[in-house]
Design an enzyme around this catalytic site. Structure first.
Site, PDB file in Angstrom:
ATOM      1  N   ARG A   1       0.880  -1.180   0.000  1.00  0.00           N
ATOM      2  CA  ARG A   1       0.000   0.000   0.000  1.00  0.00           C
ATOM      3  C   ARG A   1       0.911   1.221   0.000  1.00  0.00           C
ATOM      4  O   ARG A   1       1.669   1.427   0.939  1.00  0.00           O
ATOM      5  CB  ARG A   1      -0.921  -0.002   1.222  1.00  0.00           C
ATOM      6  CG  ARG A   1      -1.656   1.308   1.397  1.00  0.00           C
ATOM      7  CD  ARG A   1      -2.765   1.254   2.411  1.00  0.00           C
ATOM      8  NE  ARG A   1      -3.916   0.555   1.873  1.00  0.00           N
ATOM      9  CZ  ARG A   1      -5.144   0.611   2.405  1.00  0.00           C
ATOM     10  NH1 ARG A   1      -5.368   1.318   3.497  1.00  0.00           N
ATOM     11  NH2 ARG A   1      -6.139  -0.047   1.860  1.00  0.00           N
TER      12      ARG A   1
ATOM     13  N   HIS B   1      -7.360   0.710  -6.434  1.00  0.00           N
ATOM     14  CA  HIS B   1      -7.576  -0.170  -5.262  1.00  0.00           C
ATOM     15  C   HIS B   1      -8.236  -1.466  -5.756  1.00  0.00           C
ATOM     16  O   HIS B   1      -9.397  -1.740  -5.459  1.00  0.00           O
ATOM     17  CB  HIS B   1      -8.445   0.556  -4.239  1.00  0.00           C
ATOM     18  CG  HIS B   1      -8.433  -0.037  -2.869  1.00  0.00           C
ATOM     19  ND1 HIS B   1      -7.623  -1.101  -2.511  1.00  0.00           N
ATOM     20  CD2 HIS B   1      -9.141   0.272  -1.748  1.00  0.00           C
ATOM     21  CE1 HIS B   1      -7.835  -1.401  -1.242  1.00  0.00           C
ATOM     22  NE2 HIS B   1      -8.747  -0.594  -0.758  1.00  0.00           N
TER      23      HIS B   1
ATOM     24  N   GLN C   1     -10.125  -4.109  -3.421  1.00  0.00           N
ATOM     25  CA  GLN C   1     -11.433  -3.708  -2.922  1.00  0.00           C
ATOM     26  C   GLN C   1     -12.521  -3.970  -3.967  1.00  0.00           C
ATOM     27  O   GLN C   1     -13.590  -4.505  -3.651  1.00  0.00           O
ATOM     28  CB  GLN C   1     -11.425  -2.223  -2.545  1.00  0.00           C
ATOM     29  CG  GLN C   1     -12.738  -1.746  -1.968  1.00  0.00           C
ATOM     30  CD  GLN C   1     -13.035  -2.332  -0.596  1.00  0.00           C
ATOM     31  OE1 GLN C   1     -12.210  -2.244   0.301  1.00  0.00           O
ATOM     32  NE2 GLN C   1     -14.210  -2.926  -0.431  1.00  0.00           N
TER      33      GLN C   1
ATOM     34  N   ASP D   1     -17.362   7.011  -1.978  1.00  0.00           N
ATOM     35  CA  ASP D   1     -16.177   6.873  -1.132  1.00  0.00           C
ATOM     36  C   ASP D   1     -15.922   8.236  -0.487  1.00  0.00           C
ATOM     37  O   ASP D   1     -16.576   9.230  -0.831  1.00  0.00           O
ATOM     38  CB  ASP D   1     -14.985   6.441  -2.016  1.00  0.00           C
ATOM     39  CG  ASP D   1     -13.741   6.056  -1.224  1.00  0.00           C
ATOM     40  OD1 ASP D   1     -13.819   5.936   0.019  1.00  0.00           O
ATOM     41  OD2 ASP D   1     -12.671   5.895  -1.850  1.00  0.00           O
TER      42      ASP D   1
ATOM     43  N   CYS E   1     -16.375   1.381   0.307  1.00  0.00           N
ATOM     44  CA  CYS E   1     -15.231   0.533   0.672  1.00  0.00           C
ATOM     45  C   CYS E   1     -14.862   0.657   2.146  1.00  0.00           C
ATOM     46  O   CYS E   1     -14.196  -0.220   2.685  1.00  0.00           O
ATOM     47  CB  CYS E   1     -14.045   0.843  -0.213  1.00  0.00           C
ATOM     48  SG  CYS E   1     -13.363   2.499   0.005  1.00  0.00           S
TER      49      CYS E   1
ATOM     50  N   ARG F   1     -13.423  -9.043   1.584  1.00  0.00           N
ATOM     51  CA  ARG F   1     -11.999  -8.796   1.343  1.00  0.00           C
ATOM     52  C   ARG F   1     -11.210 -10.044   1.724  1.00  0.00           C
ATOM     53  O   ARG F   1     -10.277 -10.446   1.035  1.00  0.00           O
ATOM     54  CB  ARG F   1     -11.495  -7.598   2.180  1.00  0.00           C
ATOM     55  CG  ARG F   1     -12.055  -6.242   1.811  1.00  0.00           C
ATOM     56  CD  ARG F   1     -11.534  -5.745   0.476  1.00  0.00           C
ATOM     57  NE  ARG F   1     -10.085  -5.642   0.421  1.00  0.00           N
ATOM     58  CZ  ARG F   1      -9.378  -4.601   0.870  1.00  0.00           C
ATOM     59  NH1 ARG F   1      -9.987  -3.557   1.400  1.00  0.00           N
ATOM     60  NH2 ARG F   1      -8.062  -4.570   0.753  1.00  0.00           N
TER      61      ARG F   1
HETATM   62  N1  NVA Z   1     -10.127   6.368  -1.468  1.00  0.00           N
HETATM   63  C1  NVA Z   1      -9.752   6.020  -0.133  1.00  0.00           C
HETATM   64  C2  NVA Z   1      -9.936   4.544   0.090  1.00  0.00           C
HETATM   65  C3  NVA Z   1      -9.551   4.056   1.458  1.00  0.00           C
HETATM   66  C4  NVA Z   1      -9.689   2.585   1.605  1.00  0.00           C
HETATM   67  C5  NVA Z   1      -8.308   6.431   0.130  1.00  0.00           C
HETATM   68  O1  NVA Z   1      -7.474   6.247  -0.770  1.00  0.00           O
HETATM   69  O2  NVA Z   1      -8.015   6.957   1.201  1.00  0.00           O
HETATM   70  N1   CP Z   2     -11.282  -0.394   2.416  1.00  0.00           N
HETATM   71  C1   CP Z   2     -10.005  -0.441   2.838  1.00  0.00           C
HETATM   72  O1   CP Z   2      -9.067  -0.689   2.070  1.00  0.00           O
HETATM   73  O2   CP Z   2      -9.864  -0.231   4.175  1.00  0.00           O
HETATM   74  P1   CP Z   2      -8.498   0.001   4.982  1.00  0.00           P
HETATM   75  O3   CP Z   2      -7.983   1.361   4.590  1.00  0.00           O
HETATM   76  O4   CP Z   2      -8.935  -0.063   6.420  1.00  0.00           O
HETATM   77  O5   CP Z   2      -7.517  -1.070   4.629  1.00  0.00           O
END
Ligand code: NVA
Ligand code: CP
Length: 307
Positions: free
Chosen positions: A105, A132, A135, A221, A261, A289
């Site tokens: 990540r 992502h 997800q 989101d 998500c 997930r």
């Molecule tokens: N779009 C959000 C998703 C978090 C799981 C982010 O990137 O923070």
């Molecule tokens: N939806 C998701 O990826 O959650 P986290 O940021 O908690 O991993």
């Protein structure tokens, strides 16, 4: 050695591979729920590298790897050499000699791509600024569980054209469904940014109600994704009319699902009434997930297997 298979963005896999993964995830989920042990990854190790916060991604990968009989190791940039300027390429060479699969990540997609180019083992995108895919893999599996095949269906994306939005757009091309996107002026998505090959699977709407009209699934989101916190105040203003509320759910199909998500901000991108209401499947998405990523780990480490 043949080319290593990675999952860096949704379009890295074909429709046929997704069909296989959805079937495997369903079987793995069923076995797990029946308390039948399934340990195909004994002695195999997943390394998870986090440059951004996570609850679901860390937990689902770590628990999933244990449940498959393997081990998971968590690294972050605060207390490893990764945060002290060691080149991504060197880190990839070293880390991939000590494990069987890596999940990352991070911020830019290019960081992930540079790591993958120097990795001896498969690399999974656990979220970047751009995409992502894990997800959306879970979300589509959840849709299929509730409503059957997604092919030909209509998804409404309301809000930021972020990593989730772009991944939904890629998924629409690969799995042949439509996405109707509505974002505030200045925050619109473009086909090239999403890495699309055509424009036939999505449509842009200035009015979020029009995007939601007749949809089989309404999804949104956060207005401010990780890494964009400095823009938060401006985004709160720009996005205030892009909230999914009951009125918006009413113009979608009567049996439309709502997805997010998570983590969510009730009162911003979605009302409590919708996310905690009967059309919402957010907890199923979160649980899935685990099951879908177990299928993904199995596939990337072992290739195709039979039940
Ligand atoms: N779009 C959000 C998703 C978090 C799981 C982010 O990137 O923070
Ligand atoms: N939806 C998701 O990826 O959650 P986290 O940021 O908690 O991993």
């Amino acid at each position: 050695m043949g080319a290593i298979k990675h999952f860096l963005q949704f379009k890295d896999f074909s429709r046929e591979e997704f069909d296989y993964l959805f079937a495997r995830a369903a079987w793995i989920k069923k076995e797990f729920k029946a308390y039948r042990q399934y340990w195909p990854l004994v002695d195999r190790t997943l390394v998870m590298i986090f440059e951004k916060a996570s609850t679901r991604t860390r937990l689902s990968f770590e628990a999933g790897m244990h449940q498959l009989g393997g081990a998971a190791i968590y690294l972050n940039t605060r207390d490893s050499q990764l945060g002290r300027g060691e080149p991504v390429e060197d880190a990839a060479e070293v880390i991939s000699r000590m494990c069987d699969i890596v999940m990352i990540r991070t911020y830019e997609q290019t960081i992930l791509e540079r790591f993958a180019a120097h990795s001896r083992v498969p690399v999974i995108n656990g979220l970047t600024n751009e995409y992502h895919p894990c997800q959306v893999l879970a979300d589509i599996f959840t849709f299929i569980e509730h409503r059957g095949p997604i092919q030909g269906k209509t998804v409404a994306w309301i809000g930021d054209s972020n990593n989730m939005c772009k991944t939904w757009l890629q998924a629409a091309e690969v799995l042949d469904f439509r996405v109707r996107v509505s974002s505030p002026p200045g925050y619109e998505v473009s086909a090239s940014e999403a890495g699309l090959t055509g424009t036939g699977h999505f449509e842009l709407f200035t009015d979020p109600m029009e995007a939601a009209r007749g949809a089989d699934l309404v999804t949104t989101d956060v207005w401010t994704s990780m890494g964009f916190e400095a823009e938060n105040e401006a985004r709160l203003q720009a996005f205030k009319d892009w909230q999914v509320d009951q009125e918006m759910m009413r113009v979608a199909k009567p049996d439309a699902l709502f997805m997010h998500c998570l983590p969510a901000h009730r009162g911003e991108e979605v009302t409590a009434e919708v996310i905690d209401g009967p059309q919402s499947v957010v907890w199923d998405e979160a649980e899935n997930r685990l099951h879908t990523q177990k299928a993904l780990l199995e596939y990337l480490v072992l290739g195709r297997v039979k039940d």
